[in-house]
Write a protein that holds these residues in place. Structure first.
Motif, mmCIF file in Angstrom:
data_model
loop_
_atom_site.group_PDB
_atom_site.id
_atom_site.type_symbol
_atom_site.label_atom_id
_atom_site.label_comp_id
_atom_site.label_asym_id
_atom_site.label_seq_id
_atom_site.Cartn_x
_atom_site.Cartn_y
_atom_site.Cartn_z
ATOM 1 N N ILE A 1 0.832 -1.197 0.000
ATOM 2 C CA ILE A 1 0.000 0.000 0.000
ATOM 3 C C ILE A 1 0.868 1.249 0.000
ATOM 4 O O ILE A 1 0.570 2.233 -0.696
ATOM 5 C CB ILE A 1 -0.963 -0.018 1.204
ATOM 6 C CG1 ILE A 1 -1.980 -1.155 1.043
ATOM 7 C CG2 ILE A 1 -1.680 1.328 1.352
ATOM 8 C CD1 ILE A 1 -2.945 -1.300 2.195
ATOM 9 N N LEU B 1 -5.295 3.409 -1.198
ATOM 10 C CA LEU B 1 -6.055 2.479 -0.377
ATOM 11 C C LEU B 1 -7.362 2.181 -1.096
ATOM 12 O O LEU B 1 -8.157 3.085 -1.355
ATOM 13 C CB LEU B 1 -6.343 3.095 1.002
ATOM 14 C CG LEU B 1 -7.060 2.205 2.022
ATOM 15 C CD1 LEU B 1 -6.158 1.051 2.451
ATOM 16 C CD2 LEU B 1 -7.496 3.027 3.241
ATOM 17 N N ASP C 1 -8.442 -3.625 -0.372
ATOM 18 C CA ASP C 1 -7.638 -3.666 0.846
ATOM 19 C C ASP C 1 -8.504 -3.801 2.081
ATOM 20 O O ASP C 1 -8.132 -4.465 3.053
ATOM 21 C CB ASP C 1 -6.787 -2.393 0.961
ATOM 22 C CG ASP C 1 -5.847 -2.215 -0.218
ATOM 23 O OD1 ASP C 1 -5.133 -3.182 -0.549
ATOM 24 O OD2 ASP C 1 -5.838 -1.116 -0.808
ATOM 25 N N LEU D 1 -2.235 -3.539 8.165
ATOM 26 C CA LEU D 1 -3.275 -2.597 7.758
ATOM 27 C C LEU D 1 -4.315 -2.453 8.866
ATOM 28 O O LEU D 1 -4.708 -1.337 9.224
ATOM 29 C CB LEU D 1 -3.955 -3.060 6.467
ATOM 30 C CG LEU D 1 -5.114 -2.181 5.993
ATOM 31 C CD1 LEU D 1 -4.651 -0.754 5.736
ATOM 32 C CD2 LEU D 1 -5.766 -2.774 4.743
#
Length: 309
Positions: free
Chosen positions: A59, A65, A124, A264
């Motif tokens: 990322i 994102l 994501d 994340l």
């Protein structure tokens, strides 16, 4: 909001995930870059390099994102100009500022597509009004970012003075067929001296129309949409009134990340908590008439802590 425990159970096959993902592509909207101009004015919504450094390498490299959502006002919906707006859009834009990312948000077209969007690695994360539950947590990590609840809706001005579930005793209450809210009304009726006259109707718009036309005295429905649409007299809330002081069957709504992506997950949790601590998060919730559903601490996979209803 959307409850997916009947959609995906533990042990779901990769083939099923692929099939569900492909079947929903036709309903998807184009990815939309979130505009951070307004949220960037809020306290605490500033680039925080320490948090940005904790993002997964992929990322950080892309600078983007990818977020999946679906539509439930005021959580996430399109305005009159077709722009994606709501609590989720504002939170997504704020996350982009804090983490130094462009946020691309995609309406995947249906609640059933939210979990496959993560399991298939097409996105994501999701930011969508999806109910957290222990079965869901077996499939994905759930970041519990706001509460959900159920409330009562009546005709505008609440002419019968309904203030609680007990006040529904002896009255006509419309509910959608086979729903959690229907079961709540059945349980309430069992405690009444004068049972509730339950009208089970297949579609939610017809349930609301029954209240609007006086065929039913009330209905029991999701808190967020009920409060927002009636307060603003928009969409299916026209002519109706929600009772925001009534919050029943409280649970969480969650953002989803993959089980194998703790970097994340933890970075998003920290960024959200920064927004909570600074007051930015509460400002967003109040903007969309949902201040009572704001959390004080952002938790992960916390469904089991909520009271069973």
């Amino acid at each position: 909001m959307k409850n997916v425990q009947t959609i995906l159970k533990t042990g779901i096959s990769t083939a099923l995930v692929t099939l569900m993902t492909l079947s929903t592509h036709a309903a998807e909207s184009a990815a939309e870059k979130m505009d951070a101009a307004d949220v960037a004015k809020l306290p605490g919504v500033v680039l925080t390099q320490k948090l940005a450094d904790g993002l997964p390498a992929s990322i950080k490299a892309s600078g983007t994102l990818k977020v999946a959502t679906d539509l439930t006002p005021p959580i996430s919906f399109h305005d009159d100009e077709g722009k994606l707006v709501g609590i989720d859009a504002d939170i997504a834009a704020a996350l982009g500022v804090i983490l130094g990312l462009d946020v691309q948000m995609t309406d995947v077209g249906a609640g059933a597509a939210i979990v496959p969007a993560i399991l298939s690695k097409r996105f994501d994360m999701t930011i969508s009004g999806i109910n957290d539950d222990v079965e869901l947590e077996k499939q994905v990590d759930v970041i519990d970012y706001m509460y959900d609840a159920t409330t009562i809706m009546t005709i505008k001005d609440n002419r019968l003075g309904i203030k609680s579930m007990e006040d529904l005793c002896g009255k006509k209450v419309a509910v959608p067929v086979g729903t959690f809210q229907g079961k709540m009304v059945e349980a309430a009726s069992a405690k009444c001296k004068a049972p509730i006259d339950i009208m089970a109707i297949p579609k939610m718009p017809d349930v609301l129309q029954a209240v609007r036309t006086g065929r039913a005295d009330a209905t029991v429905n999701g808190y967020a949409t009920s409060v927002y649409t009636t307060e603003h007299q928009t969409g299916n809330g026209k002519g109706l009134q929600a009772l925001p002081e009534i919050r029943l069957a409280v649970g969480y709504l969650g953002m989803l990340t993959a089980k194998d992506n703790p970097e994340l997950r933890d970075t998003v949790v920290a960024a959200l908590q920064q927004m909570v601590d600074s007051g930015a998060y509460e400002t967003i919730m109040k903007k969309w008439s949902l201040g009572p559903l704001a959390v004080k601490t952002v938790k992960v996979n916390d469904a089991a802590s909520m009271p069973a209803e």
